[in-house]
Structure formats: structure tokens, C-alpha cells
Design a protein around this motif. Structure first.
Motif, mmCIF file in Angstrom:
data_model
loop_
_atom_site.group_PDB
_atom_site.id
_atom_site.type_symbol
_atom_site.label_atom_id
_atom_site.label_comp_id
_atom_site.label_asym_id
_atom_site.label_seq_id
_atom_site.Cartn_x
_atom_site.Cartn_y
_atom_site.Cartn_z
ATOM 1 N N UNK A 104 -3.764 -8.824 2.185
ATOM 2 C CA UNK A 104 -4.353 -8.084 1.063
ATOM 3 C C UNK A 104 -4.207 -6.578 1.249
ATOM 4 N N UNK A 105 -3.775 -6.154 2.436
ATOM 5 C CA UNK A 105 -3.555 -4.736 2.697
ATOM 6 C C UNK A 105 -2.057 -4.457 2.710
ATOM 7 N N UNK A 106 -1.651 -3.219 2.449
ATOM 8 C CA UNK A 106 -0.217 -2.910 2.407
ATOM 9 C C UNK A 106 0.432 -2.799 3.778
ATOM 10 N N UNK A 107 -0.350 -2.745 4.844
ATOM 11 C CA UNK A 107 0.215 -2.566 6.181
ATOM 12 C C UNK A 107 1.085 -3.756 6.570
ATOM 13 N N UNK A 108 2.308 -3.487 7.030
ATOM 14 C CA UNK A 108 3.228 -4.526 7.454
ATOM 15 C C UNK A 108 3.907 -4.108 8.752
ATOM 16 N N UNK A 109 4.157 -5.079 9.642
ATOM 17 C CA UNK A 109 3.829 -6.499 9.524
ATOM 18 C C UNK A 109 2.329 -6.731 9.708
ATOM 19 N N UNK A 110 1.849 -7.877 9.204
ATOM 20 C CA UNK A 110 0.446 -8.225 9.408
ATOM 21 C C UNK A 110 0.182 -8.313 10.903
ATOM 22 N N UNK A 111 -0.922 -7.716 11.344
ATOM 23 C CA UNK A 111 -1.187 -7.603 12.770
ATOM 24 C C UNK A 111 -2.629 -8.014 13.061
ATOM 25 N N UNK A 112 -2.799 -8.904 14.032
ATOM 26 C CA UNK A 112 -4.135 -9.402 14.361
ATOM 27 C C UNK A 112 -5.070 -8.274 14.798
ATOM 28 N N UNK A 113 -4.590 -7.369 15.631
ATOM 29 C CA UNK A 113 -5.459 -6.310 16.154
ATOM 30 C C UNK A 113 -5.914 -5.368 15.048
ATOM 31 N N UNK A 114 -4.989 -4.954 14.189
ATOM 32 C CA UNK A 114 -5.378 -4.066 13.090
ATOM 33 C C UNK A 114 -6.373 -4.768 12.168
ATOM 34 N N UNK A 115 -6.159 -6.045 11.903
ATOM 35 C CA UNK A 115 -7.072 -6.771 11.030
ATOM 36 C C UNK A 115 -8.468 -6.834 11.643
ATOM 37 N N UNK A 116 -8.551 -7.193 12.906
ATOM 38 C CA UNK A 116 -9.854 -7.357 13.553
ATOM 39 C C UNK A 116 -10.623 -6.049 13.615
ATOM 40 N N UNK A 233 -2.953 -22.769 -1.776
ATOM 41 C CA UNK A 233 -1.810 -21.934 -1.416
ATOM 42 C C UNK A 233 -0.643 -22.152 -2.364
ATOM 43 N N UNK A 234 -0.408 -23.404 -2.742
ATOM 44 C CA UNK A 234 0.680 -23.704 -3.669
ATOM 45 C C UNK A 234 0.365 -23.133 -5.047
ATOM 46 N N UNK A 235 -0.866 -23.339 -5.507
ATOM 47 C CA UNK A 235 -1.263 -22.844 -6.834
ATOM 48 C C UNK A 235 -1.138 -21.329 -6.941
ATOM 49 N N UNK A 236 -1.515 -20.642 -5.862
ATOM 50 C CA UNK A 236 -1.518 -19.179 -5.876
ATOM 51 C C UNK A 236 -0.219 -18.559 -5.356
ATOM 52 N N UNK A 237 0.754 -19.406 -4.999
ATOM 53 C CA UNK A 237 2.027 -18.904 -4.462
ATOM 54 C C UNK A 237 1.823 -17.971 -3.274
ATOM 55 N N UNK A 238 0.937 -18.380 -2.366
ATOM 56 C CA UNK A 238 0.558 -17.530 -1.243
ATOM 57 C C UNK A 238 1.749 -17.188 -0.360
ATOM 58 N N UNK A 239 2.539 -18.196 0.020
ATOM 59 C CA UNK A 239 3.662 -17.944 0.919
ATOM 60 C C UNK A 239 4.684 -17.018 0.275
ATOM 61 N N UNK A 240 4.997 -17.255 -0.980
ATOM 62 C CA UNK A 240 5.989 -16.428 -1.663
ATOM 63 C C UNK A 240 5.515 -14.984 -1.760
ATOM 64 N N UNK A 241 4.224 -14.813 -2.052
ATOM 65 C CA UNK A 241 3.673 -13.465 -2.152
ATOM 66 C C UNK A 241 3.737 -12.748 -0.816
ATOM 67 N N UNK A 242 3.328 -13.443 0.249
ATOM 68 C CA UNK A 242 3.332 -12.829 1.575
ATOM 69 C C UNK A 242 4.751 -12.472 2.006
ATOM 70 N N UNK A 243 5.679 -13.388 1.787
ATOM 71 C CA UNK A 243 7.061 -13.132 2.213
ATOM 72 C C UNK A 243 7.705 -12.008 1.406
ATOM 73 N N UNK A 244 7.399 -11.925 0.120
ATOM 74 C CA UNK A 244 7.977 -10.857 -0.684
ATOM 75 C C UNK A 244 7.429 -9.513 -0.245
ATOM 76 N N UNK A 245 6.147 -9.485 0.148
ATOM 77 C CA UNK A 245 5.576 -8.235 0.629
ATOM 78 C C UNK A 245 6.190 -7.820 1.954
ATOM 79 N N UNK A 246 6.487 -8.823 2.807
ATOM 80 C CA UNK A 246 7.133 -8.511 4.082
ATOM 81 C C UNK A 246 8.520 -7.933 3.854
ATOM 82 N N UNK A 247 9.276 -8.550 2.939
ATOM 83 C CA UNK A 247 10.620 -8.046 2.653
ATOM 84 C C UNK A 247 10.574 -6.655 2.064
ATOM 85 N N UNK A 248 9.522 -6.391 1.261
ATOM 86 C CA UNK A 248 9.414 -5.048 0.674
ATOM 87 C C UNK A 248 9.120 -3.997 1.715
#
Length: 248
Positions: A104-116, A233-248
Motif C-alpha cells: 500500500x506504500x510506494x516504497x519498492x521493493x517491499x521490505x520487512x524491516x521498513x514495514x515493521x 486475492x483473485x477478486x482484487x487482482x492482488x498479485x497483478x497489482x503488486x507485480x505491476x507496482x514492482x515493475x514500475x
């Protein structure tokens, strides 16, 4: 812990294994602490040329396509591949869904330490935030000991030390930990409480990367919750959203 501090500063060299074993025994170090002591000693004994060659050798933030194929075959449990900076570099659909708040945040890649330490949502996501925070720092310190010249790890530690009082306090404790199997509890914002077992496997062909899988106990409420999470996850296209954000 003074010995750790001196080793981390590179003040000791030429320490033999027998001396290290004697120190470990005298201090009653557990396996993680014993391994960390050896990692620090090896770093102190590394020549300047080897240090220069290893500097900046961070584990990549992308994985081979074959590893993504492997993740996608795991459909009944969250699974992800992480690197030694505690980034999530790839995941299956349930993995992205489990950690959806990280994306949900723009920071990439998603990081456990930053999240915590930097995202207030983490205090709700982890049912025992203090334990999660302590474990995260202990793992990161062990990785820093194993990769003392990794610029990515050093930059992450510097960022967290600047931005989080909690991280700075825990880092000063010099705790280390092995983290390969056990049980974790999550309070997911969509499906509620999840009690999941975890297994962490090293990927020898991809140094610095590990595969983590979170299966639920068969027949448990958490298994039912994972099924609901998969549907969401399927209904909300979670994987596609996450992967597109990573590519961006």
C-alpha cells in the motif's frame, strides 16, 4: 557482547577457531550467536582486496523466472522469496495477499524491516509487534555479520537508525537469531487472525535468497481463512497489482 562490538569494528584479526570456540563456550552462546561470532571473525580476517571485491555485492532484487514458476505452483499457502536485506523479491498470489499492506506504500521493493518500523499498520498486522521487531532486528544483524561489506544492508540499517527510535534501541542490543521454522500469528485486515507455520529454505543456486512458505495446519480455522484470502486475492487482482507496482 563487547567481543561482538570489537569484531564488528574490525579490531580483531587472526583469531583461531579454537579461540572462537572457547569464547562461545565461556559466553554460553546459542547456535545463532556462535555462527555470528564466526561470521564476524571471518570478516575481520578478510584482506583489503577481498573486502573491496565484495563491497556492493548485494543480493539482486529480482529472481530467475524459474523461481517465480516454482512459487506459482504453491497454491495452498503463502510463499515468497526474500533476499539478505529482507526485501520480498517475488511471491505467489497468497504471499502478496498475506503482505498486502506492505504494497500500500510506494516504497519498492517491499521490505520487512521498513514495514515493521516505519509503517503504523504493522502494529495491527503482527499480533505481537515487539516480538516481530526483535526477531527482525536479530535476523538483520546476523545478515550484516555474514555480509559486512554489503552496501544495501548498510544503507538499510542507516535509514532505519535515522528514522526509528525503536530500531535504534534494538540494534544496540546486538542480538542475533536463526529463523528457519516455527509458528507466526498475523491479524490480516481482510480475513482476521492467521496462525501459520513457517519454513525457510536457502536457495543455494541463488546466494543471498531464501524461500519461505507459510502452511496452515490442515483442518484449522487458519486453513479456511487462507482459502478466503485466496478468493479475495483473485477478486482484487492482488498479485497483478503488486507485480505491476514492482515493475514500475
Amino acid at each position: 557482547m563487547d567481543y561482538y562490538t570489537r569484531l564488528e569494528r574490525g579490531n580483531l584479526s587472526g583469531v583461531s577457531d579454537s579461540v572462537l570456540d572457547a569464547i562461545a563456550g565461556a559466553l554460553e552462546l546459542d547456535r545463532a550467536e556462535h555462527d555470528h561470532l564466526y561470521d564476524l571473525a571471518r570478516a575481520a580476517n578478510t584482506s583489503g582486496r577481498k573486502r573491496a571485491a565484495s563491497a556492493g555485492g548485494s543480493a539482486p532484487s529480482k529472481v530467475r523466472p524459474e523461481l517465480q514458476y516454482l512459487l506459482d505452483t504453491i497454491t495452498g499457502a503463502p510463499a515468497f522469496i526474500g533476499n539478505n536485506r529482507l526485501d520480498i523479491v517475488a511471491a505467489n498470489t497468497l504471499g502478496y495477499a498475506l503482505y498486502s499492506d506492505m504494497y500500500r506504500t510506494p516504497s519498492r521493493p517491499a521490505n520487512h524491516s521498513r514495514f515493521i518500523f516505519l509503517d503504523p499498520r504493522a502494529h495491527n498486522f503482527y499480533t505481537d509487534w515487539d516480538r516481530a521487531a526483535n526477531t527482525n532486528v536479530a535476523i538483520l544483524r546476523r545478515e550484516a555479520g555474514r555480509n559486512p561489506h554489503d552496501k544495501g544492508i548498510a544503507e538499510l540499517i542507516g535509514e532505519l537508525s535515522m528514522r526509528s527510535d525503536e530500531f535504534r534501541t534494538l540494534w544496540a542490543a546486538h542480538n542475533v537469531r536463526r529463523h528457519y521454522a516455527g509458528t507466526k500469528f498475523f491479524q490480516h485486515p481482510v480475513v482476521g487472525l492467521l496462525e501459520l507455520n513457517y519454513q525457510v529454505l536457502g536457495l543455494e543456486e541463488d546466494p543471498g535468497h531464501t524461500l519461505t512458505v507459510y502452511p496452515a495446519t490442515p483442518g484449522s480455522p487458519s486453513e479456511e481463512a487462507l482459502q478466503l484470502l485466496a478468493s479475495w486475492a483473485v477478486t482484487e487482482n492482488i498479485a497483478e497489482t503488486a507485480r505491476s507496482q514492482v515493475r514500475a
